[in-house]
Design a protein around this motif. Structure first.
Motif, PDB file in Angstrom:
ATOM      1  N   GLU A   1      34.465 -20.291  29.475  1.00 52.82           N
ATOM      2  CA  GLU A   1      35.532 -20.315  30.481  1.00 52.82           C
ATOM      3  C   GLU A   1      36.702 -21.179  30.019  1.00 52.82           C
TER       4      GLU A   1
ATOM      5  N   ASP B   1      38.583 -19.347  27.382  1.00 54.27           N
ATOM      6  CA  ASP B   1      39.394 -18.303  28.018  1.00 54.27           C
ATOM      7  C   ASP B   1      40.686 -18.885  28.577  1.00 54.27           C
ATOM      8  N   ARG B   2      40.588 -20.021  29.244  1.00 51.60           N
ATOM      9  CA  ARG B   2      41.767 -20.643  29.858  1.00 51.60           C
ATOM     10  C   ARG B   2      42.753 -21.138  28.813  1.00 51.60           C
TER      11      ARG B   2
ATOM     12  N   ARG C   1      42.705 -12.357  28.072  1.00 48.93           N
ATOM     13  CA  ARG C   1      41.312 -12.764  27.849  1.00 48.93           C
ATOM     14  C   ARG C   1      40.524 -11.661  27.147  1.00 48.93           C
ATOM     15  N   LYS C   2      40.656 -10.448  27.655  1.00 54.17           N
ATOM     16  CA  LYS C   2      39.914  -9.327  27.057  1.00 54.17           C
ATOM     17  C   LYS C   2      40.302  -9.125  25.601  1.00 54.17           C
TER      18      LYS C   2
ATOM     19  N   ARG D   1      41.519 -11.341  23.430  1.00 50.09           N
ATOM     20  CA  ARG D   1      40.978 -12.420  22.588  1.00 50.09           C
ATOM     21  C   ARG D   1      39.473 -12.282  22.401  1.00 50.09           C
ATOM     22  N   GLN D   2      38.759 -11.911  23.460  1.00 53.16           N
ATOM     23  CA  GLN D   2      37.313 -11.734  23.320  1.00 53.16           C
ATOM     24  C   GLN D   2      36.998 -10.554  22.415  1.00 53.16           C
TER      25      GLN D   2
END
Length: 185
Positions: free
Chosen positions: A9, A12-13, A84-85, A87-88
């Motif tokens: 988390e 992500d931030r 986020r998506k 980068r993941q």
């Protein structure tokens, strides 16, 4: 949440390209846009729809501390989902994930060697396959222990065994007593 889920988390931030709204009015406006109605926002926050509308209009300038924390969490979990998506997806396919931790590592080693657990401070870059497994496990609702197992397996392969060139007799690696754990992808 556990240490690994918290670390994901936080990572992500850190990926945000813009900061989320800081004012109460801005945060409520964003949540209303995302969720569609004051009733839905109120249900999420545990307040009344009237309170949400007062925040939106600016009639209430400050929320109680517990409600303000819920508002901030609700905004941050919905903020920039595409960033986020992306980068993941990049971490899971090409770049991998970097684990920085200070924890007690225990392992099963061959007879004649020491297998006493001890604190180590490690910064290790894990390949994309471990990032993919970690994200898949989190999305499937895996327990903290299962996610620790994935990270421990990656550390065993990359750090302890150096891709198979040393410590080949080492079998199970466990992460215990995590002092801190941070992920970057």
């Amino acid at each position: 949440m556990g240490e690994i889920e918290d670390a994901i988390e936080r990572a992500d931030r850190e990926a945000f390209t813009r900061e989320p709204p800081k004012t109460l009015k801005g945060q409520i406006a964003y949540l209303l846009k995302q969720m569609g109605s004051a009733k839905a926002v109120a249900r999420e926050l545990g307040v009344t729809a009237d309170s949400v509308n007062r925040y939106r209009r600016g009639a209430r300038k400050h929320a109680r501390a517990d409600v303000a924390a819920k508002i901030d969490d609700a905004v941050r979990t919905r903020w920039q989902p595409q960033v986020r998506k992306r980068r993941q997806r990049q971490a899971a396919t090409t770049s991998g994930i970097t684990v920085e931790t200070r924890a007690r590592f225990g392992y099963t080693a061959p007879i004649g060697t020491t297998d006493d657990g001890r604190f180590r401070r490690l910064t290790v870059h894990l390949p994309a396959t471990y990032a993919q497994r970690l994200f898949d496990a989190r999305d499937a609702g895996a327990s903290e222990g299962e996610m620790r197992g994935i990270v421990a397996e990656g550390l065993k392969d990359v750090y302890f065994q150096d891709g198979g060139s040393r410590a080949t007799g080492l079998s199970d690696v466990e992460i215990n007593d995590i002092d801190y754990l941070d992920l970057d992808f």
